[in-house]
Write an enzyme that holds these catalytic residues in place. Structure first.
Site, PDB file in Angstrom:
ATOM      1  N   GLN A   1       0.841  -1.207   0.000  1.00 24.07           N
ATOM      2  CA  GLN A   1       0.000   0.000   0.000  1.00 24.07           C
ATOM      3  C   GLN A   1       0.873   1.253   0.000  1.00 24.07           C
ATOM      4  OE1 GLN A   1      -2.406  -0.720   3.513  1.00 24.07           O
ATOM      5  NE2 GLN A   1      -3.889  -1.951   2.385  1.00 24.07           N
TER       6      GLN A   1
ATOM      7  N   HIS B   1       2.414   5.132  -3.333  1.00 27.69           N
ATOM      8  CA  HIS B   1       2.616   6.583  -3.326  1.00 27.69           C
ATOM      9  C   HIS B   1       3.835   6.918  -4.181  1.00 27.69           C
ATOM     10  CE1 HIS B   1      -0.698   7.442  -0.753  1.00 27.69           C
ATOM     11  NE2 HIS B   1      -0.351   6.408  -0.020  1.00 27.69           N
ATOM     12  N   ARG B   2       3.548   7.290  -5.423  1.00 23.76           N
ATOM     13  CA  ARG B   2       4.570   7.355  -6.470  1.00 23.76           C
ATOM     14  C   ARG B   2       5.565   8.481  -6.315  1.00 23.76           C
ATOM     15  NH1 ARG B   2      -0.280   7.313 -10.560  1.00 23.76           N
ATOM     16  NH2 ARG B   2      -1.180   8.232  -8.687  1.00 23.76           N
TER      17      ARG B   2
ATOM     18  N   GLN C   1      13.952  -4.106   1.790  1.00 23.74           N
ATOM     19  CA  GLN C   1      14.757  -5.321   1.930  1.00 23.74           C
ATOM     20  C   GLN C   1      14.329  -6.343   0.871  1.00 23.74           C
ATOM     21  OE1 GLN C   1      14.117  -8.003   5.310  1.00 23.74           O
ATOM     22  NE2 GLN C   1      16.301  -7.916   5.682  1.00 23.74           N
TER      23      GLN C   1
ATOM     24  N   ARG D   1      10.488 -17.652  -2.578  1.00 22.19           N
ATOM     25  CA  ARG D   1       9.667 -16.622  -1.921  1.00 22.19           C
ATOM     26  C   ARG D   1       8.230 -16.569  -2.459  1.00 22.19           C
ATOM     27  NH1 ARG D   1      11.235 -10.713  -4.359  1.00 22.19           N
ATOM     28  NH2 ARG D   1      11.707 -11.340  -6.457  1.00 22.19           N
TER      29      ARG D   1
ATOM     30  N   ARG E   1      -3.936   8.071   4.513  1.00 25.77           N
ATOM     31  CA  ARG E   1      -3.577   6.902   5.316  1.00 25.77           C
ATOM     32  C   ARG E   1      -3.752   7.077   6.820  1.00 25.77           C
ATOM     33  NH1 ARG E   1      -3.725   3.056   1.359  1.00 25.77           N
ATOM     34  NH2 ARG E   1      -2.308   3.573  -0.345  1.00 25.77           N
TER      35      ARG E   1
HETATM   36  C1  LIG Z   1      -8.830   3.623   1.656  1.00 21.12           C
HETATM   37  C2  LIG Z   1      -8.062   3.283   0.391  1.00 21.12           C
HETATM   38  C3  LIG Z   1      -8.500   2.229  -0.370  1.00 21.12           C
HETATM   39  C4  LIG Z   1      -7.796   1.866  -1.554  1.00 21.12           C
HETATM   40  N1  LIG Z   1      -8.217   0.801  -2.300  1.00 21.12           N
HETATM   41  C5  LIG Z   1      -7.567   0.471  -3.433  1.00 21.12           C
HETATM   42  C6  LIG Z   1      -7.992  -0.612  -4.271  1.00 21.12           C
HETATM   43  O1  LIG Z   1      -8.962  -1.293  -3.973  1.00 21.12           O
HETATM   44  N2  LIG Z   1      -7.280  -0.888  -5.403  1.00 21.12           N
HETATM   45  C7  LIG Z   1      -6.199  -0.133  -5.788  1.00 21.12           C
HETATM   46  O2  LIG Z   1      -5.595  -0.400  -6.835  1.00 21.12           O
HETATM   47  N3  LIG Z   1      -5.760   0.872  -5.016  1.00 21.12           N
HETATM   48  C8  LIG Z   1      -6.416   1.196  -3.866  1.00 21.12           C
HETATM   49  N4  LIG Z   1      -5.950   2.243  -3.095  1.00 21.12           N
HETATM   50  C9  LIG Z   1      -4.713   2.951  -3.508  1.00 21.12           C
HETATM   51  C10 LIG Z   1      -5.047   4.246  -4.293  1.00 21.12           C
HETATM   52  O3  LIG Z   1      -5.754   3.960  -5.483  1.00 21.12           O
HETATM   53  C11 LIG Z   1      -3.751   4.989  -4.670  1.00 21.12           C
HETATM   54  O4  LIG Z   1      -2.962   4.199  -5.546  1.00 21.12           O
HETATM   55  C12 LIG Z   1      -2.879   5.331  -3.466  1.00 21.12           C
HETATM   56  O5  LIG Z   1      -3.662   5.831  -2.423  1.00 21.12           O
HETATM   57  C13 LIG Z   1      -1.811   6.370  -3.887  1.00 21.12           C
HETATM   58  O6  LIG Z   1      -2.434   7.639  -3.916  1.00 21.12           O
HETATM   59  P1  LIG Z   1      -2.374   8.680  -5.122  1.00 21.12           P
HETATM   60  O7  LIG Z   1      -2.441   7.967  -6.417  1.00 21.12           O
HETATM   61  O8  LIG Z   1      -3.377   9.760  -4.857  1.00 21.12           O
HETATM   62  O9  LIG Z   1      -1.084   9.401  -4.868  1.00 21.12           O
HETATM   63  P2  LIG Z   1       0.500   9.407  -5.069  1.00 21.12           P
HETATM   64  O10 LIG Z   1       1.017   8.335  -5.936  1.00 21.12           O
HETATM   65  O11 LIG Z   1       0.982   9.506  -3.675  1.00 21.12           O
HETATM   66  O12 LIG Z   1       0.663  10.775  -5.837  1.00 21.12           O
HETATM   67  C14 LIG Z   1       0.300  12.019  -5.218  1.00 21.12           C
HETATM   68  C15 LIG Z   1      -0.522  12.855  -6.165  1.00 21.12           C
HETATM   69  O13 LIG Z   1       0.296  13.174  -7.309  1.00 21.12           O
HETATM   70  C16 LIG Z   1      -0.517  13.204  -8.470  1.00 21.12           C
HETATM   71  N5  LIG Z   1      -0.051  12.166  -9.389  1.00 21.12           N
HETATM   72  C17 LIG Z   1       0.838  11.171  -9.131  1.00 21.12           C
HETATM   73  N6  LIG Z   1       1.053  10.432 -10.235  1.00 21.12           N
HETATM   74  C18 LIG Z   1       0.264  10.949 -11.184  1.00 21.12           C
HETATM   75  C19 LIG Z   1       0.026  10.612 -12.552  1.00 21.12           C
HETATM   76  N7  LIG Z   1       0.613   9.589 -13.151  1.00 21.12           N
HETATM   77  N8  LIG Z   1      -0.816  11.382 -13.250  1.00 21.12           N
HETATM   78  C20 LIG Z   1      -1.453  12.421 -12.680  1.00 21.12           C
HETATM   79  N9  LIG Z   1      -1.289  12.796 -11.391  1.00 21.12           N
HETATM   80  C21 LIG Z   1      -0.440  12.073 -10.654  1.00 21.12           C
HETATM   81  C22 LIG Z   1      -1.964  12.961  -8.008  1.00 21.12           C
HETATM   82  O14 LIG Z   1      -2.565  14.188  -7.758  1.00 21.12           O
HETATM   83  C23 LIG Z   1      -1.775  12.185  -6.734  1.00 21.12           C
HETATM   84  O15 LIG Z   1      -2.879  12.278  -5.842  1.00 21.12           O
HETATM   85  C24 LIG Z   1      -6.639   2.602  -1.942  1.00 21.12           C
HETATM   86  C25 LIG Z   1      -6.224   3.683  -1.136  1.00 21.12           C
HETATM   87  C26 LIG Z   1      -6.916   4.017   0.022  1.00 21.12           C
HETATM   88  C27 LIG Z   1      -6.417   5.176   0.860  1.00 21.12           C
END
Ligand SMILES: Cc1cc2nc3c(=O)[nH]c(=O)nc-3n(C[C@H](O)[C@H](O)[C@H](O)COP(=O)(O)OP(=O)(O)OC[C@H]3O[C@@H](n4cnc5c(N)ncnc54)[C@H](O)[C@@H]3O)c2cc1C
Length: 237
Positions: A82, A86-87, A94, A149, A176
């Site tokens: 999870q 956060h990209r 590890q 693994r 989170r």
């Molecule tokens: C309660 C909860 C349930 C979830 N359930 C699932 C699930 O069932 N399946 C699943 O696959 N994932 C799930 N996730 C993960 C979620 O989809 C996101 O992958 C994860 O929270 C990372 O957040 P993010 O993509 O907003 O941000 P980050 O990767 O942290 O990026 C931060 C911000 O940068 C911008 N950004 C980053 N990359 C790009 C891009 N390529 N293009 C445009 N803007 C960008 C966006 O504004 C983004 O919000 C869940 C997350 C939560 C919190």
């Protein structure tokens, strides 16, 4: 084999004067002064004032100049998976290819929902022991750790070093630290929040889920409860 849940979250490094660099960058945008002069003229009071101003204006890009590095141990692969979604953060984890699990067996996490039921806990731990036995059996047949693994469960513990800027960290905390996040990543995020509050109190003053500063965006899925840093359990993702 260790089934002890012992998450460790430590802020091991951060940029020098995180709030000062953010304030300096903000002031630079609106001032004709030289960069060095800007820095020298920033009092503690003006740093706080500037940070509050940019947060109110939504001028969040200046927060990217403040960086923080955490060492995180004793989390499951569920949570590390999870976390690495956060990209905009940088990770080192590890390796299960290069680090073989020793004869004592792999350390693992037992979710609290399982732990509170003795009968279910035994079933869970017996399954873990079976997987551990098969893992070592595969190694004994000269299967490389990178292939052995594949039998490991998501409960297996891992270690991560993570470097992230303040803007992305605030975003991570929004998602989170929320009661809707799963309990383990929520616990980890709250520990991270408590660590950065000590070194950048103004930046992280209102950090946490969106319900701290406005309505909950979760709609029908909202937990409906007031948020507190002292309550670490969340719901399942
Ligand atoms: C309660 C909860 C349930 C979830 N359930 C699932 C699930 O069932 N399946 C699943 O696959 N994932 C799930 N996730 C993960 C979620 O989809 C996101 O992958 C994860 O929270 C990372 O957040 P993010 O993509 O907003 O941000 P980050 O990767 O942290 O990026 C931060 C911000 O940068 C911008 N950004 C980053 N990359 C790009 C891009 N390529 N293009 C445009 N803007 C960008 C966006 O504004 C983004 O919000 C869940 C997350 C939560 C919190």
């Amino acid at each position: 084999m260790s089934e002890v849940n012992s998450m460790k979250v430590k802020l091991i490094n951060y940029c020098k004067d995180p709030e000062k660099i953010v304030a300096q960058s903000a002031r630079l945008c609106y001032s004709a002064l030289d960069i060095e002069d800007l820095r020298e003229r920033l009092s503690d009071e003006s740093i706080i004032k500037l940070i509050k101003k940019i947060m109110k204006l939504g001028h969040y890009s200046v927060l990217e100049h403040a960086t923080f590095t955490f060492a995180i141990e004793g989390i499951s692969r569920v949570t590390s998976h999870q976390l690495v979604r956060h990209r905009l953060a940088s990770f080192s984890q590890q390796s299960q290819r290069y680090v073989k699990i020793n004869e004592q067996g792999f350390p693992y996490i037992v979710p609290k929902s399982i732990e509170k039921n003795k009968k279910i806990t035994k079933i869970f731990i017996d399954a873990i022991k079976d997987l551990d036995r098969i893992y070592h059996l595969l190694l004994s047949y000269n299967i490389e750790a990178e292939d052995a693994r594949y039998i490991l469960p998501q409960a297996v513990k891992t270690k991560v070093i993570l470097t992230v800027n303040a803007r992305e960290l605030l975003h991570i905390f929004r998602l989170r630290c929320c009661n809707r996040a799963q309990w383990e990543i929520k616990e980890m995020s709250i520990k991270m929040l408590k660590a950065v509050e000590d070194v950048a109190p103004t930046i992280f003053e209102n950090a946490g889920p969106p319900c701290i500063s406005g309505p909950c965006p979760e709609g029908e899925l909202s937990c409906g409860k007031p948020w507190t840093k002292d309550k670490e359990e969340g719901v399942n993702e």
